[in-house]
Scaffold this motif. Structure first.
Motif, PDB file in Angstrom:
ATOM      1  N   CYS A  83      39.982  37.615  36.614  1.00 45.99           N
ATOM      2  CA  CYS A  83      40.792  38.590  37.337  1.00 45.99           C
ATOM      3  C   CYS A  83      41.070  38.144  38.768  1.00 45.99           C
ATOM      4  N   SER A  84      42.167  38.622  39.291  1.00 45.02           N
ATOM      5  CA  SER A  84      42.421  38.607  40.717  1.00 45.02           C
ATOM      6  C   SER A  84      41.866  39.939  41.219  1.00 45.02           C
ATOM      7  N   ILE A  85      40.998  39.877  42.236  1.00 43.01           N
ATOM      8  CA  ILE A  85      40.332  41.076  42.732  1.00 43.01           C
ATOM      9  C   ILE A  85      40.705  41.236  44.197  1.00 43.01           C
ATOM     10  N   ILE A  86      41.298  42.369  44.523  1.00 43.67           N
ATOM     11  CA  ILE A  86      41.844  42.574  45.863  1.00 43.67           C
ATOM     12  C   ILE A  86      41.331  43.877  46.476  1.00 43.67           C
ATOM     13  N   TRP A  87      40.784  43.752  47.654  1.00 45.75           N
ATOM     14  CA  TRP A  87      40.528  44.880  48.558  1.00 45.75           C
ATOM     15  C   TRP A  87      41.448  44.556  49.719  1.00 45.75           C
ATOM     16  N   PRO A  88      42.628  45.155  49.809  1.00 45.97           N
ATOM     17  CA  PRO A  88      43.683  44.700  50.723  1.00 45.97           C
ATOM     18  C   PRO A  88      43.207  44.429  52.151  1.00 45.97           C
ATOM     19  N   GLY A  89      43.531  43.222  52.607  1.00 45.83           N
ATOM     20  CA  GLY A  89      43.215  42.792  53.955  1.00 45.83           C
ATOM     21  C   GLY A  89      41.775  42.365  54.173  1.00 45.83           C
ATOM     22  N   VAL A  90      40.911  42.550  53.161  1.00 44.82           N
ATOM     23  CA  VAL A  90      39.493  42.235  53.315  1.00 44.82           C
ATOM     24  C   VAL A  90      39.028  41.186  52.306  1.00 44.82           C
ATOM     25  N   VAL A  91      39.343  41.401  51.038  1.00 47.56           N
ATOM     26  CA  VAL A  91      38.900  40.522  49.954  1.00 47.56           C
ATOM     27  C   VAL A  91      40.089  40.217  49.047  1.00 47.56           C
ATOM     28  N   HIS A  92      40.237  38.944  48.680  1.00 43.63           N
ATOM     29  CA  HIS A  92      41.197  38.543  47.659  1.00 43.63           C
ATOM     30  C   HIS A  92      40.619  37.312  46.973  1.00 43.63           C
ATOM     31  N   VAL A  93      39.965  37.545  45.838  1.00 39.80           N
ATOM     32  CA  VAL A  93      39.275  36.475  45.125  1.00 39.80           C
ATOM     33  C   VAL A  93      39.717  36.449  43.668  1.00 39.80           C
ATOM     34  N   GLU A  94      39.349  35.365  42.993  1.00 42.07           N
ATOM     35  CA  GLU A  94      39.496  35.283  41.545  1.00 42.07           C
ATOM     36  C   GLU A  94      38.098  35.156  40.972  1.00 42.07           C
ATOM     37  N   GLY A  95      37.834  35.936  39.932  1.00 45.52           N
ATOM     38  CA  GLY A  95      36.512  35.894  39.316  1.00 45.52           C
ATOM     39  C   GLY A  95      36.492  36.707  38.043  1.00 45.52           C
ATOM     40  N   ILE A  96      35.300  36.832  37.481  1.00 44.59           N
ATOM     41  CA  ILE A  96      35.132  37.576  36.234  1.00 44.59           C
ATOM     42  C   ILE A  96      33.969  38.542  36.389  1.00 44.59           C
TER      43      ILE A  96
END
Length: 150
Positions: free
Chosen positions: A100-113
């Motif tokens: 998944c692409s995991i986003i907490w806007p402006g703070v976190v933007h990662v790819e993981g499972i």
């Protein structure tokens, strides 16, 4: 309030949103919402006659995210059965086993499972949840050092 969005990168490409009272949370001045970390993968050898190691660098490895929250029937805008329904939604999303692409806007933007999702049921309308996410890539801070965010 915080909004976390999980977007599957393959498979059915489903989305999961945790926002408002469902979003991950920490405890002010005690626990962060998420801790980020970066480790260098390496092999280290000490050869005879030398006290200086020889290191072979193999790249980087991101630390897992551990996040937690609570699903509540009594939260504003929720109703009877909401906590159980939301818990099932997250379990089903996790069970799809997708990167998944995991986003907490402006703070976190990662790819993981999501590697683990567990619940502690306090009552039918109060469910505490914990999630472990294995991180493959940091799209926001490609070269960030270890840090914490609150």
């Amino acid at each position: 309030m915080a909004q976390w969005v999980f977007k599957q990168l393959k498979g059915d490409r489903n989305n999961l949103t945790l926002d408002g009272w469902d979003a991950p949370f920490g405890r002010p001045r005690k626990e962060p919402v998420v801790k980020e970390g970066l480790n260098i993968r390496m092999s280290e050898n000490y050869y005879a006659g030398s006290s200086v190691p020889t290191r072979h660098i193999f790249g980087k490895k991101y630390e897992n995210f551990e996040i937690n929250g609570r699903f509540r029937d009594k939260a504003p805008g929720h109703g009877f059965g909401y906590a159980q329904k939301k818990s099932k939604e997250v379990k089903d999303f996790t069970d799809q086993q997708q990167l998944c692409s995991i986003i907490w806007p402006g703070v976190v933007h990662v790819e993981g499972i999501i590697s683990n999702f567990s619940t502690e049921i306090e009552s039918p309308g109060e469910i505490v949840w914990r999630m472990t996410i294995k991180i493959d890539k940091d799209n926001l801070n490609n070269s960030s050092a270890t840090k914490s965010k609150a």
